[in-house]
Motif scaffolding. Structure first.
Motif, short mmCIF file in Angstrom:
data_model
loop_
_atom_site.label_atom_id
_atom_site.label_comp_id
_atom_site.label_asym_id
_atom_site.label_seq_id
_atom_site.Cartn_x
_atom_site.Cartn_y
_atom_site.Cartn_z
N ALA A 23 -0.66 2.99 -13.92
CA ALA A 23 0.57 3.07 -14.72
C ALA A 23 1.79 2.77 -13.85
O ALA A 23 2.70 2.04 -14.27
N ALA A 24 1.81 3.31 -12.64
CA ALA A 24 2.92 3.03 -11.72
C ALA A 24 2.98 1.55 -11.39
O ALA A 24 4.07 0.95 -11.33
N ARG A 25 1.82 0.95 -11.19
CA ARG A 25 1.78 -0.49 -10.90
C ARG A 25 2.27 -1.31 -12.09
O ARG A 25 2.98 -2.31 -11.91
N ARG A 26 1.91 -0.91 -13.29
CA ARG A 26 2.36 -1.64 -14.49
C ARG A 26 3.87 -1.60 -14.61
O ARG A 26 4.52 -2.63 -14.86
N VAL A 27 4.44 -0.42 -14.45
CA VAL A 27 5.90 -0.28 -14.57
C VAL A 27 6.59 -1.12 -13.51
O VAL A 27 7.58 -1.81 -13.79
N THR A 28 6.09 -1.08 -12.30
CA THR A 28 6.67 -1.87 -11.22
C THR A 28 6.65 -3.35 -11.55
O THR A 28 7.65 -4.06 -11.36
N SER A 29 5.54 -3.82 -12.07
CA SER A 29 5.41 -5.23 -12.44
C SER A 29 6.30 -5.59 -13.62
O SER A 29 6.98 -6.62 -13.61
N GLN A 30 6.31 -4.76 -14.64
CA GLN A 30 7.10 -5.04 -15.84
C GLN A 30 8.59 -5.16 -15.53
O GLN A 30 9.30 -5.97 -16.13
N GLU B 204 9.80 -3.95 -6.42
CA GLU B 204 8.94 -4.09 -5.25
C GLU B 204 7.96 -2.93 -5.16
O GLU B 204 8.32 -1.79 -5.46
N GLN B 205 6.76 -3.21 -4.75
CA GLN B 205 5.70 -2.21 -4.69
C GLN B 205 5.25 -2.01 -3.25
O GLN B 205 4.93 -2.96 -2.55
N VAL B 206 5.25 -0.75 -2.83
CA VAL B 206 4.74 -0.40 -1.50
C VAL B 206 3.34 0.15 -1.70
O VAL B 206 3.16 1.22 -2.28
N ALA B 207 2.35 -0.58 -1.21
CA ALA B 207 0.95 -0.31 -1.56
C ALA B 207 0.34 0.79 -0.69
O ALA B 207 -0.59 0.57 0.09
N PHE B 208 0.82 2.02 -0.87
CA PHE B 208 0.33 3.12 -0.05
C PHE B 208 -1.13 3.45 -0.31
O PHE B 208 -1.86 3.80 0.62
#
Length: 253
Positions: free
Chosen positions: A197-204, A208-212
């Motif tokens: 869900a966090a990845r979807r929101v970031t993409s939408q 920028e996404q920090v892939a921890f």
């Protein structure tokens, strides 16, 4: 915004690189940038950098002080490590680095204090790490939020932020867990659903996404989970150092 990083390429040969170079060569990034922070990675004069989140970001900071650029106010985790490096490398630019993480916070807690602890500070760079308590507190019977609650709430908070601070550069840090300590099979698959869900929101929202999570997934190939996060949630000194390195390389600052 530039095309998002292909995380598979970042980590393609990571296991061997970690063993050979202490993780440092696995996290190379061509991160995107906004008008506020130049693509070269340079921070402008008088820039404000704000870290937001829960106990992982809080990291024992002195909340009564809340000052910029002060170790007691920044805690003992990845924010103070990043702040120290940024202040050293940008001497003379009058950078202001704040930590406003609060232990135990979930997305609704951020929303309740957002005007004062984010909008009012007018950050040029905003880093948010939130999500583990949204499931941990549910498992402990202290919260009844769903994956949808998390996703809708996070997206609404970010949209509000982008409307009120149109030039802010936002980095969404992946919530993460390691399978040890407090983290057992009962965390899954719901934790994974929240991560997605966090990845979807970031993409939408083209942030920028920090892939921890992916970072720690690679790290446990070199040392056991407890080496990086003693209870599966809160990073050790090594874990925080790895987070700081990954954050900086992802944002290229």
């Amino acid at each position: 915004m530039q095309k998002p990083l292909d995380r598979r390429e970042i980590f393609k040969a990571s296991a061997a690189a970690i063993a050979a170079a202490g993780l440092s060569q696995t996290l190379a990034s061509n991160a995107s940038a906004t008008d506020t922070v130049a693509e070269s990675g340079a921070l402008p004069e008088n820039a404000t950098v704000l870290f937001q989140g829960d106990s992982i970001t809080d990291a024992g900071r002195d909340r009564k002080r809340g000052k910029a650029n002060e170790s007691r106010s920044l805690g003992h985790g990845y924010p103070v490590m990043i702040a120290g490096a940024l202040l050293k490398e940008n001497a003379g630019k009058n950078l202001q680095v704040f930590n406003r993480g609060i232990s135990g916070n979930k997305v609704p807690d951020l929303a309740a204090r957002w005007e004062e602890d984010c909008i009012g500070l007018k950050p040029d760079v905003l880093s948010i790490l939130i999500g583990v308590n949204d499931i941990w507190h549910k498992i402990n019977g202290r919260y009844d939020g769903t994956v949808e609650t998390y996703e809708v709430g996070l997206k609404a908070l970010l949209e509000e932020t982008m409307e009120k601070l149109p030039n802010v550069r936002i980095a969404i840090c992946e919530p993460f867990v390691l399978r040890c300590g407090a983290v057992g099979d009962n965390w899954f698959p719901e934790f994974t659903e929240r991560l997605e869900a966090a990845r979807r929101v970031t993409s939408q929202l083209s942030l920028e996404q920090v892939a921890f999570q992916e970072m720690f997934d690679e790290a446990v190939k070199v040392a056991p989970p407890q080496y990086w996060a003693h209870d599966g949630v809160h990073p050790t000194l090594a874990g925080h150092a790895l987070m700081a390195e990954t954050w900086r390389k992802t944002l290229n600052i």
